[in-house]
Design an enzyme around this catalytic site. Structure first.
Site, PDB file in Angstrom:
ATOM      1  N   ASP A 216       0.737  -1.104   0.037  1.00  0.00           N
ATOM      2  CA  ASP A 216      -0.050   0.159   0.079  1.00  0.00           C
ATOM      3  C   ASP A 216       0.813   1.274   0.085  1.00  0.00           C
ATOM      4  O   ASP A 216       1.801   1.321   0.752  1.00  0.00           O
ATOM      5  CB  ASP A 216      -1.021  -0.043   1.376  1.00  0.00           C
ATOM      6  CG  ASP A 216      -1.679   1.270   1.295  1.00  0.00           C
ATOM      7  OD1 ASP A 216      -2.716   1.348   0.555  1.00  0.00           O
ATOM      8  OD2 ASP A 216      -1.404   2.215   2.229  1.00  0.00           O
ATOM      9  N   GLU A 274      12.678 -16.297  -0.846  1.00  0.00           N
ATOM     10  CA  GLU A 274      12.734 -17.362  -0.069  1.00  0.00           C
ATOM     11  C   GLU A 274      11.585 -18.372   0.109  1.00  0.00           C
ATOM     12  O   GLU A 274      11.644 -19.459   0.399  1.00  0.00           O
ATOM     13  CB  GLU A 274      13.357 -16.760   1.271  1.00  0.00           C
ATOM     14  CG  GLU A 274      14.626 -16.374   1.435  1.00  0.00           C
ATOM     15  CD  GLU A 274      14.780 -15.782   2.991  1.00  0.00           C
ATOM     16  OE1 GLU A 274      14.338 -16.742   3.836  1.00  0.00           O
ATOM     17  OE2 GLU A 274      15.257 -14.907   3.196  1.00  0.00           O
TER      18      GLU A 274
END
Length: 553
Positions: A216, A274
């Protein structure tokens, strides 16, 4: 040219081994406060989302983006976070969230959550400590500045929500920066500890099974450390803010979109990699398309970005073409998410379709959106063809609407509760008093009314999403636009070793004819559910019609 043959298409699905699966996906945004309330307090909650995951999955979408549900004083309805690693009791518990993720994954849905990193709530412990004095360990975790000699703010920066972006604090005898509400102080991303704190926060959610983040207000992470004033805008920006908002009168060179953001996003991407997770950034800058391209470039920052460029009142075919074409000309490796509606703007049925818009308009807009190159993002209720609600001033909850009323009525009109069942109180949203009123006109288009109607907007949405997934050209092909008179949008999608697809849309309310611009034989593609016909090279489209064709091989 001939295009009279109709062709069926084989089923195709997103490959589980495709690391860029997000390019083929469709996002569905859930605004939790207004989705489904399960405990009768009038506010939607996480168990409500879980209860409707079967419904969401039935649409054929792939990613569920959930707007903020974190601990918050709710002055900006969750976009003011007081604890990044917990669920606000209004929405449920961490256990509720875990159950939501588990159920979503069982249905083949991925979960993407908001990350509101640029600012916190004023009651966040970090800010509580930072404002105590100028020497505490978190003194520089927020953007503080001394006043000018006459006591006025350090520069001319404005808040998007009105007034100066600087608020005086009597504890430190300094101003703090807030790009939104005064109760949303901006964090100082120039402090490495702030970046690490947010990376740790994101890891917390990734460990709980989250598949991605919507970033955001991500252009606001960094500010100009010299605190230079913004110059006047060469042309007022009315895309990101309303024309009545003076924020658009500045060129926002120094208060956002700083170059240091690129390195931070590289850290975010390293973390996401990851877990095989994704990210999408909200871009509200002056040069939104250029920033979208920069933030998604080189496969080492955000995967996707979206702007407000198709969330405006401008709806012409020429304009839509120009926005997509310009992004494609500027991007290197990244992707766009094209949205025509979300929780920040008036619903597209009203914004583009006007007061007399019909479901036919909603259908052609969705078909057009699904044909553009990029990852489509649908907003809850778009599949029902919901119109903008006219919320009276006394019922407003949005601070933007309250501040800028009546010229701009804020965002409550697109945030009213989902109408699930026409026959139940408050359309089945809650057994209590809803936080915003359910518009009477939404009862007739409640999900319960559309389920059994094969021609409804809801069933059209399900059908065309399923249909699109069968065409890799539409989910991953290159895009080319053709010159066409208003209100016709004509384009092609091409993929190596696959036949070219043409798509022609009539975005207007009158019948039109269009001569196909390419010298090849095409078969008409069927199954999309929109009216349109072709004779030779002449396409005839009724109001809000469309035609799809596939090159013969």
């Amino acid at each position: 040219m001939t295009a009279t043959t109709k062709r069926d298409i084989p089923l195709a699905t997103i490959s589980a081994t495709n690391t860029e699966w997000w390019r083929e996906a469709i996002i569905y945004q859930v605004y939790p406060r207004s989705f489904l309330d399960t405990n009768g307090d009038g506010v939607g909650d996480l168990p409500g989302i879980t209860a409707k995951l079967n419904y969401i999955a039935s649409l054929g979408v792939d990613i569920v983006w959930i707007s903020p549900f974190f601990t918050s004083p709710m002055k900006d309805f969750g976009y003011d976070v007081a604890d990044y690693c917990d669920v606000d009791p209004l929405f449920g518990t961490l256990a509720d969230f875990d159950q939501l993720v588990q159920r979503a994954h069982a249905l083949g849905l991925k979960i993407m959550i908001d990350q509101v990193l640029s600012h916190t709530a004023e009651n966040h412990p970090w800010f509580t400590e930072s404002r105590k004095n100028r020497t505490n360990p978190k003194a520089d975790w927020y953007v503080w500045a001394d006043p000018q000699a006459d006591g006025t703010p350090p520069n001319n920066w404005l808040s998007i929500f009105g007034g100066s972006a600087w608020q005086w604090d009597t504890r430190r005898l300094q101003y703090y920066l807030h790009n939104f509400l005064t109760s949303q102080p901006d964090m100082n991303f120039h402090q490495p500890a702030v970046q690490q704190a947010h990376l740790d926060n994101m890891r917390f959610w990734l460990e709980r099974g989250v598949d991605g983040f919507r970033m955001d207000a991500c252009i606001f992470h960094f500010h100009d450390q010299q605190l230079r004033s913004n110059p006047p805008a060469a042309k007022q920006n009315t895309i990101s803010v309303a024309a009545s908002n003076p924020y658009g009168m500045q060129a926002h060179i120094y208060d956002n979109t700083q170059p240091e953001n690129l390195a931070f996003f590289q850290k975010v991407r390293t973390l996401l990699n990851e877990y095989g997770a994704i990210s999408i950034g909200e871009i509200g800058s002056d040069d939104a398309l250029g920033v979208m391209a920069a933030y998604t470039a080189d496969n080492d920052k955000l995967q996707m970005a979206y702007s407000f460029n198709l969330l405006t009142t401008e709806k012409s075919a020429r304009y839509i073409r120009s926005q997509v074409a310009e992004f494609e000309a500027r991007v290197v490796g990244g992707g766009a998410s094209w949205s025509v509606g979300n929780h920040d703007v008036a619903r597209v049925m009203t914004r583009w379709g006007g007061a007399q818009a019909t479901p036919a308009f909603a259908k052609v807009v969705l078909a057009m959106q699904l044909a553009l190159k990029g990852t489509p993002c649908l907003y809850q209720g778009d599949e029902l063809a919901l119109t903008e609600a006219d919320v009276p001033f006394e019922s407003l909850r949005d601070p933007v609407g309250i501040t800028f009323w009546p010229e701009a009525k804020g965002r409550d009109g697109c945030r009213t509760p989902m109408p699930w069942n026409k026959l139940e109180a408050h359309a089945g949203f809650t057994t209590g008093t809803p936080w915003l009123p359910v518009p009477a006109e939404h009862l007739a288009v409640a999900a319960s009314e559309q389920e059994s109607d094969p021609a409804s907007a809801l069933n059209f949405t399900r059908n065309i999403i399923r249909w699109r997934k069968q065409l890799p050209q539409l989910t991953g092909g290159e895009i080319t636009f053709f010159d066409a008179p208003e209100p016709v949008l004509a384009l092609s999608r091409t993929l190596p070793d696959s036949p070219q697809i043409l798509a022609v849309f009539n975005l207007g309310g009158d019948e039109v004819e269009f001569t196909l611009p390419v010298a090849a034989n095409f078969d008409a593609l069927t199954g999309h559910g929109l009216p349109g016909d072709v004779a030779g090279s002449l396409v005839s489209l009724p109001a809000y019609g469309a035609w799809f064709g596939i090159a013969r091989t």
